[in-house]
Design an enzyme around this catalytic site. Structure first.
Site, PDB file in Angstrom:
ATOM      1  CB  ALA A   9     -56.936  13.049  43.358  1.00 18.28           C
TER       2      ALA A   9
ATOM      3  N   GLY B 218     -59.814   8.198  42.538  1.00 20.45           N
ATOM      4  CA  GLY B 218     -57.594   7.489  42.227  1.00 20.45           C
ATOM      5  C   GLY B 218     -57.747   6.408  42.188  1.00 20.45           C
TER       6      GLY B 218
ATOM      7  CD  GLU C 272     -59.744   6.981  38.323  1.00 21.37           C
ATOM      8  OE1 GLU C 272     -59.593   6.747  36.529  1.00 21.37           O
ATOM      9  OE2 GLU C 272     -58.924   7.730  38.466  1.00 21.37           O
TER      10      GLU C 272
ATOM     11  CD  GLU D 277     -63.231  10.080  39.821  1.00 19.55           C
ATOM     12  OE1 GLU D 277     -62.100   9.446  40.143  1.00 19.55           O
ATOM     13  OE2 GLU D 277     -64.083   9.410  40.282  1.00 19.55           O
TER      14      GLU D 277
END
Length: 370
Positions: A160, A217, A220, A240
């Site tokens: 992110a 992310g 991910e 995270e």
């Protein structure tokens, strides 16, 4: 190209049920008795079967829509136009670039992430461009393998964009995470037969080439792909919890499905970072390769993997992907029924006949995707 449903001869015994919806999937049974002959009558029979299965169960209806979405590829892909206007209003290079390979690699399409100043962080512009590229590529029948790679040396995707996120209020953060989750779902939806989301996974096989850092992310994004290749020196992890949040773009769901619940919890609870070698040992990546001087060893190995997929029958590959993805969401009896539907869709294809003819004539098959 297939637009309607065919029917196979095998029977499905018992009354399998979807684990998620609890619905009876016994409506997936079929028989060849009374099956008409000839193209026109066959098409009419297929439409009748579609209506019968759709009325029998919402789960059946959704499964049919998923398969149609995976195979009904009617629109040619057009490259996204170059955009001007970064977040600060200045002219810039596109953060997402699409490259369709030619020659012997025709059929391999690359999505190149190119946001060097932010280490490919998932900012609003980056995510919007990637969503647009995926939406267009989804409809392109020429895409047989989709490969995600970085145009920034030493990094796959840093996760992110925290600098951008810091300027948002709570409502904006929620909307941003929802958009990010939607982007991941364009590649591999985290939904089952009993859910309302009817979008299918990206129809062609997807490969993530991780030549550098893939955190939060970024990992991910790789987890949403079908296959993952990493440089041995790459660093990855769902970190995270070290930033005061939890994975919000599918990590809590895809990692346990990849590694098992206990190990996924350990990695998420601790925010641990893994090397490419460690990730391969755990089964997080399919292949780990020693990095080269140019820093693109994982890309080259991923491309070799894509080249192995290219000669195979594209419709059979896509249907195999659907059968595996959807079958993993339900009990094995329901999964066998899903496999049967997928196999049925492949029966009337020219590629199936070509495969048998090539075997008989002792020559390599020439599949055309029809």
């Amino acid at each position: 190209m297939l637009r309607s449903w065919a029917s196979p001869s095998p029977k499905v015994f018992g009354s399998p049920r979807s684990e998620q919806s609890g619905e009876d999937l016994s409506a997936l049974r079929w028989s060849n008795s009374g099956r008409p002959r000839g193209p026109a009558s066959h098409a009419q029979w297929q439409r009748t079967q579609w209506r019968k299965w759709s009325r029998a169960s919402p789960a059946c209806a959704q499964m049919l829509r998923v398969l149609t979405s995976a195979l009904n590829l009617t629109r040619p892909w057009r490259p996204p136009g170059a955009r001007s206007g970064a977040s600060d209003g200045t002219a810039r290079e596109p953060e997402i670039q699409v490259r369709a390979l030619e020659g012997p690699d025709k059929g391999i399409t690359e999505i190149i992430m190119n946001r060097p100043r932010a280490r490919n962080a998932l900012g609003n512009v980056f995510v919007s461009e990637l969503l647009e590229a995926l939406a267009q590529l989804r409809e392109d029948r020429q895409v047989r393998v989709l490969l995600f790679r970085s145009g920034v040396k030493g990094v796959f995707c840093a996760g992110a964009d925290l600098k951008e996120r810091e300027q948002m209020n709570e409502a904006e953060v929620g909307a941003c995470v929802q958009q990010l989750r939607g982007m991941m779902n364009e590649i591999a939806p985290s939904t089952g037969l009993g859910t309302q989301n009817k979008k299918a996974a990206f129809p062609a096989p997807t490969i993530a080439a991780m030549d550098g850092t893939a955190l939060g992310g970024g990992l991910e994004l790789a987890l949403a792909c079908d296959l993952r290749v990493a440089a041995s020196s790459a660093v990855m992890g769902l970190i995270e919890t070290t930033r005061g949040v939890l994975p919000g773009a599918g990590g809590t769901q895809r990692l346990p499905r990849c590694l098992g619940v206990a190990l996924a919890k350990e990695l998420i609870f601790t925010g641990r970072r893994l090397s490419g070698v460690q990730a391969q040992a755990l089964g997080l990546v399919n292949h780990a390769v020693a990095q080269n001087e140019k820093g693109d060893a994982a890309y080259h190995r991923a491309r070799e993997l894509a080249q192995e997929i290219l000669p195979q029958a594209p419709i059979a590959v896509r249907l195999g992907k659907v059968a595996i993805d959807r079958g993993m969401e339900v009990d094995i009896a329901s999964g066998m029924a899903i496999e049967g539907i997928c196999y049925a869709q492949n029966i009337p294809t020219r590629d199936r006949l070509e495969g048998m003819a090539a075997f008989r004539e002792k020559r390599p098959p020439r599949f055309v995707g029809k």
